[in-house]
Design an enzyme around this catalytic site. Sequence first.
Site, mmCIF file in Angstrom:
data_model
loop_
_atom_site.group_PDB
_atom_site.id
_atom_site.type_symbol
_atom_site.label_atom_id
_atom_site.label_comp_id
_atom_site.label_asym_id
_atom_site.label_seq_id
_atom_site.Cartn_x
_atom_site.Cartn_y
_atom_site.Cartn_z
ATOM 1 N N ALA A 1 -4.060 -7.161 6.357
ATOM 2 C CA ALA A 1 -2.837 -6.535 5.851
ATOM 3 C C ALA A 1 -3.058 -5.054 5.575
ATOM 4 O O ALA A 1 -2.210 -4.221 5.909
ATOM 5 C CB ALA A 1 -2.374 -7.247 4.586
ATOM 6 N N GLU A 2 -4.170 -4.690 4.953
ATOM 7 C CA GLU A 2 -4.515 -3.286 4.768
ATOM 8 C C GLU A 2 -6.005 -3.063 4.922
ATOM 9 O O GLU A 2 -6.817 -3.953 4.632
ATOM 10 C CB GLU A 2 -4.094 -2.777 3.378
ATOM 11 C CG GLU A 2 -2.763 -2.080 3.335
ATOM 12 C CD GLU A 2 -1.625 -3.020 3.037
ATOM 13 O OE1 GLU A 2 -0.471 -2.606 3.193
ATOM 14 O OE2 GLU A 2 -1.895 -4.175 2.663
ATOM 15 N N THR A 3 -6.324 -1.862 5.380
ATOM 16 C CA THR A 3 -7.690 -1.355 5.352
ATOM 17 C C THR A 3 -7.678 -0.088 4.517
ATOM 18 O O THR A 3 -6.830 0.784 4.706
ATOM 19 C CB THR A 3 -8.211 -1.065 6.767
ATOM 20 O OG1 THR A 3 -8.239 -2.289 7.518
ATOM 21 C CG2 THR A 3 -9.616 -0.492 6.722
ATOM 22 N N HIS B 1 -3.787 -4.576 -3.530
ATOM 23 C CA HIS B 1 -4.973 -5.400 -3.273
ATOM 24 C C HIS B 1 -6.099 -4.589 -2.641
ATOM 25 O O HIS B 1 -7.277 -4.811 -2.937
ATOM 26 C CB HIS B 1 -4.609 -6.628 -2.418
ATOM 27 C CG HIS B 1 -4.630 -6.425 -0.947
ATOM 28 N ND1 HIS B 1 -3.570 -5.878 -0.249
ATOM 29 C CD2 HIS B 1 -5.589 -6.691 -0.017
ATOM 30 C CE1 HIS B 1 -3.872 -5.832 1.037
ATOM 31 N NE2 HIS B 1 -5.088 -6.322 1.200
#
Length: 269
Positions: A43-45, A75
């Site tokens: 979902a994210e880096t 997160h």
Amino acid sequence: MRIRIVDAFTDRPFAGNPAGVLVLDAFPGDDRLQNIALEVNHAETAFTHPLPAGGEADWALRWFTPAAEVDLCGHATLATAHVLHSTGTHEGPVRFATRSGVLAATPAEDGSITLDFPTTALTPVTVPDGVTEALGTQPLSAHDTGPHVGDLLVELPDERSVHGLRPDHRALGAHSRRGVIATARAENPALGYDFVSRCFFPNIGIDEDPVTGSAHTALAPFWAERLGRTTLTGLQASPRAGRVRTELRGERTLLGGRAVTVMEGELLA
């Protein structure tokens, strides 16, 4: 270039929300950051590098989904703070310079981390045409979270409705900049949470986000008003699931949780 995969808002591997974390000396070009995020495909880096001493922040921090850079991510911030603390790279509270201003992350002795984020202002709106059909259920109410977060928050009749959602993701994408937060009051607070939610973000390449810190900056004021308490716990009821402790402090919201590093490797390209 060292890369780590961290599960955030959980105390065990393979739950919560996974994020890639890269600790750098400086940010490379945006195309490279986006390509790394696409390769990681979570979902994210998060990408972070140290800032000169004496400033208002200790580290610079940016977040990328597989499709775009985002303004706020809970997160991946929790995951980044976990990496800095667990590796001894930074001790004590850490201040991140981000698109959303300076965000603080404070570790506790029990291993949890508390994030200090801006509270999201909510504007009541009429449930947009097509949202009921896209969700497959009729919301009780709807709120706009504004341009910064970019979601439509909808309250559903009960917890069972949230768990049972099987939305049309493409259709949901027409109703907000990022996506839709669906929430309901917990049926049994004795289980340790006060409200449930699920988050669908098709416009940034994430059909369902496992656990979303930024969404809880809107969920905290929403449920604090209805439940009459400023300190609450939310369960994000995705298949991976995770819990987020929230404390509403006016224009700021504290988000608490744990994180676990599950993988380390070397980026060769």
